[in-house]
Enzyme design. Structure first.
Site, PDB file in Angstrom:
ATOM      1  N   GLU A 173       1.434  18.217 -74.625  1.00  0.00           N
ATOM      2  CA  GLU A 173       0.666  17.005 -74.948  1.00  0.00           C
ATOM      3  C   GLU A 173      -0.828  17.187 -74.697  1.00  0.00           C
ATOM      4  O   GLU A 173      -1.597  16.242 -74.774  1.00  0.00           O
ATOM      5  CB  GLU A 173       1.225  15.776 -74.214  1.00  0.00           C
ATOM      6  CG  GLU A 173       1.587  15.974 -72.769  1.00  0.00           C
ATOM      7  CD  GLU A 173       2.335  14.781 -72.171  1.00  0.00           C
ATOM      8  OE1 GLU A 173       2.445  13.729 -72.810  1.00  0.00           O
ATOM      9  OE2 GLU A 173       2.784  14.916 -71.017  1.00  0.00           O
TER      10      GLU A 173
ATOM     11  N   ASP B 177      -0.218  11.467 -76.150  1.00  0.00           N
ATOM     12  CA  ASP B 177      -1.297  12.098 -75.384  1.00  0.00           C
ATOM     13  C   ASP B 177      -1.979  13.200 -76.174  1.00  0.00           C
ATOM     14  O   ASP B 177      -3.184  13.413 -76.042  1.00  0.00           O
ATOM     15  CB  ASP B 177      -0.758  12.643 -74.059  1.00  0.00           C
ATOM     16  CG  ASP B 177      -0.665  11.537 -73.018  1.00  0.00           C
ATOM     17  OD1 ASP B 177      -1.626  10.759 -72.907  1.00  0.00           O
ATOM     18  OD2 ASP B 177       0.374  11.434 -72.346  1.00  0.00           O
TER      19      ASP B 177
ATOM     20  N   CYS C 185       8.629  13.426 -79.023  1.00  0.00           N
ATOM     21  CA  CYS C 185       9.064  12.205 -78.337  1.00  0.00           C
ATOM     22  C   CYS C 185       7.957  11.158 -78.271  1.00  0.00           C
ATOM     23  O   CYS C 185       8.131  10.099 -77.684  1.00  0.00           O
ATOM     24  CB  CYS C 185       9.572  12.527 -76.931  1.00  0.00           C
ATOM     25  SG  CYS C 185       8.290  13.201 -75.868  1.00  0.00           S
TER      26      CYS C 185
HETATM   27  C1  PEP Z   1       3.417  11.127 -75.191  1.00  0.00           C
HETATM   28  O1  PEP Z   1       2.365  11.317 -74.586  1.00  0.00           O
HETATM   29  O2  PEP Z   1       3.529  11.253 -76.423  1.00  0.00           O
HETATM   30  C2  PEP Z   1       4.642  10.722 -74.462  1.00  0.00           C
HETATM   31  C3  PEP Z   1       5.803  10.664 -75.063  1.00  0.00           C
HETATM   32  O3  PEP Z   1       4.515  10.368 -73.164  1.00  0.00           O
HETATM   33  P1  PEP Z   1       3.869   8.976 -72.670  1.00  0.00           P
HETATM   34  O4  PEP Z   1       3.690   8.095 -73.872  1.00  0.00           O
HETATM   35  O5  PEP Z   1       4.806   8.425 -71.678  1.00  0.00           O
HETATM   36  O6  PEP Z   1       2.568   9.435 -72.084  1.00  0.00           O
HETATM   37 MG    MG Z   2       2.396  11.557 -72.462  1.00  0.00          MG
END
Ligand code: PEP
Ligand code: MG
Length: 574
Positions: free
Chosen positions: A435, A459, A506
């Site tokens: 990320e 991110d 994700c």
């Molecule tokens: C992301 O950064 O894409 C992620 C799935 O984690 P979060 O949204 O919890 O930072």
């Molecule tokens: Mg993230």
């Protein structure tokens, strides 16, 4: 008069109903002097109001509907603590005595002082707690002024009331569930506020940031909340109303039809299988995961177990939560992301002050700086691994030594369990989140050391474009279709595929219907998203011609013109 208000959509869907205005007592507070011999009575009046709010919290708590997110209980607790804190329960009494003013005025003065202090806090999570203080004060004010505004009698029985408020307390959201409100809109609030998070979990259409809705809408007025487009239509004319009624029933038919796909295997038209996993925040979310027929949990954001509370969950409490999820999934994989705290997800009372929290001691960096806390989580995950198919996911990796250190701590956690004679899955797979652009560009570093990867596009976009994802002022610049983002995402998927390293996406891109074919064209075969998005994504996968998709996707990657990229994506989805 017919008009339209624009806001930020918190929860999609369309709802049509009559407006119920929730009063903002704070705006109606008067200021008057109290005679010296009436001061103690005024203080007694204040204490009665505080007592009434205390009773309200107890009543709400005892009526939490079964199956409500655990956050509900935790948030009421936070509000109760704020109410009992001497800065709110004692200082206003002192002010009434010193200044001989009415209790409402004293309370508002004290609240403004507290709110000013919150404004100077750098940490966005703590700054957001300001809203909790305001919401508690609002409740006490209503109790003092006797201005709890029930819906007008002719509306009281209506199931589809749309609540219109300046701001709403999370505690009020529980009442939404009990009274079956149809939706809500607020003048203020961000899409990441607690109220917004709870609204999303209730699944009712909701908008925030409408600015003047509370003043422009009248009690009982007919309104349409369009959570798809982020608009509210007030007093719609018959043609618009008709159109929306049609759209609403179409959405409902589509939702019902999608349910038939629950057990259908996800594959493109040529039979290429695609894995569809679900993201969860709390163990309770598993019911939705099962309902959507997800193949597993692709991202369990475990940090939500640590939030809205003063103490941290110990190893046993974490073990129970992870075990419950593992058991409920009955052998299907569950990817547990280790604590991703920091930035907008600070822990209560955390002393780390960071000049730039999104780039500071976050996620794996935080865990490696707090090895005892990290070890407790690793032991809890390992213990739960005897009850299902668990996998460990390390967030926000950038250096190889972060992986090495995490793996060393995992070995240590295993050794500690061996000493205690506790069983666990010795070969539990360990993966990493990609990320940060540097990690995406240097992917082999992580492929060599880890069993699988998960692309966190939320991110990745934030760090590639230098746009703070929580900052409303730059939200319009946050763009998943920026050519640099697309190149990075495509390249990461293709590099992992060539090496045979399993990789999922994700981030929110995985649940965005407009991007499903693009990601399939990049070579993605594992998507993880909010359970409510899963069946629509499955339907899109089932209707995808992979060969045609690949051709168009190559053209997207060759273009550096944002307009052309959008045109090609529209074609991809036609
Ligand atoms: C992301 O950064 O894409 C992620 C799935 O984690 P979060 O949204 O919890 O930072
Ligand atoms: Mg993230």
């Amino acid at each position: 008069m017919n008009f339209v208000l624009h806001g930020a959509s918190v929860s999609a869907g369309i709802t049509i109903g009559h407006a119920h205005l929730v009063s903002t007592a704070r705006l109606e507070v008067g200021h008057y002097a109290i005679a010296e011999d009436a001061v103690e009575d005024e203080i007694a009046r204040f204490n009665v109001a505080v007592g009434r709010v205390r009773d309200e919290f107890a009543a709400i708590e005892s009526h939490i509907p079964p199956g409500s997110p655990a956050e509900f209980g935790a948030l009421i607790n936070v509000h109760r603590m704020i109410l009992e804190d001497s800065t709110l329960s004692q200082v206003p009494q002192d002010l009434v005595r010193e200044r001989r003013c009415n209790a409402e005025w004293a309370l508002v003065q004290q609240m403004e002082r507290l709110v000013e202090q919150f404004d100077s806090i750098d940490d966005p999570y703590l700054r957001e707690r300001k809203a909790d203080v305001e919401q508690v004060v609002e409740r006490v004010l209503k109790a003092l002024m006797g201005t709890d505004t029930p819906p007008a009698p002719q509306l009281a029985e209506e199931k589809n009331l749309i609540v219109v408020a300046h701001d709403l307390a999370p505690a009020d959201m529980i009442l939404f569930k009990r009274h079956h409100f149809g939706g809500f809109v607020t003048d203020v609030g961000g899409v990441t506020s607690h109220t917004a998070i709870l609204a999303r979990s209730l699944g009712i259409p909701a908008l925030v940031g409408l600015h003047h809705a509370r003043h422009m809408i009248r009690e009982g007025e007919l309104v349409i909340v369009d959570g798809v487009q982020g608009v509210m239509i007030v007093d719609p004319d018959p043609i618009v109303l008709n159109e929306y009624q049609l759209r609403q029933s179409q959405l409902e038919i589509e939702r019902q039809k999608l349910k038939r796909l629950r057990t259908t295997r996800a594959a493109t038209l040529d039979g290429t299988p695609v894995e569809l996993f679900a993201n969860i925040e709390l163990p309770q979310d598993i019911a939705q995961v099962l309902e959507a027929g997800a193949q597993g949990v692709g991202l369990f954001r475990t940090e939500f177990l640590f939030m809205n509370r003063k103490d941290l969950p110990d190893e046993d409490e974490q073990f129970e939560a992870y075990r419950d999820v593992a058991q409920a999934m009955e052998g299907r994989p569950v990817v547990l992301r280790t604590l991703d705290v920091g930035a907008d997800k600070a822990l209560h009372g955390d002393g780390h002050v960071m000049p730039n929290p999104a780039m500071g001691l976050r996620a794996i960096r935080y865990c490696l700086a707090e090895p005892q806390m990290f070890l407790a989580q690793l032991r809890a995950i390992l213990r739960a691994s005897s009850y299902g198919e668990l996998r460990i996911l390390l967030p926000m990796l950038v250096h190889p030594h972060e992986v090495e250190q995490a793996l060393t701590l995992l070995r240590q956690a295993k050794q500690q369990l061996d000493e205690r004679g506790v069983p666990y899955a010795a070969s539990i797979p360990v993966g990493g989140m990609i990320e940060i652009p540097a990690a995406a560009l240097a992917l082999p570093i992580f492929m060599r050391r880890l069993d699988f990867l998960s692309l966190g596009t939320n991110d990745l976009i934030q760090y590639t474009l230098a746009i703070d994802r929580a900052d409303d002022a730059v939200a319009h610049l946050y763009d998943p279709l920026h050519p640099a983002v697309l190149q990075l995402v495509a390249r990461t998927i293709q590099t992992a595929n060539r090496a045979g390293t399993p990789l999922a996406v994700c981030g929110e891109m995985a649940g965005d219907l407009a991007l499903t074919r693009l990601l399939l064209g990049f070579g993605l075969r594992n998507f993880s998203m909010h359970p409510t998005q899963l069946l629509a994504i499955k339907e899109r996968v089932l209707k995808t011609d992979l060969a045609q998709t690949r051709t168009l996707t190559q053209r997207v990657l060759r273009s550096d013109d944002p307009g052309r990229i959008r045109e090609l994506i529209a074609k991809l989805n036609s």
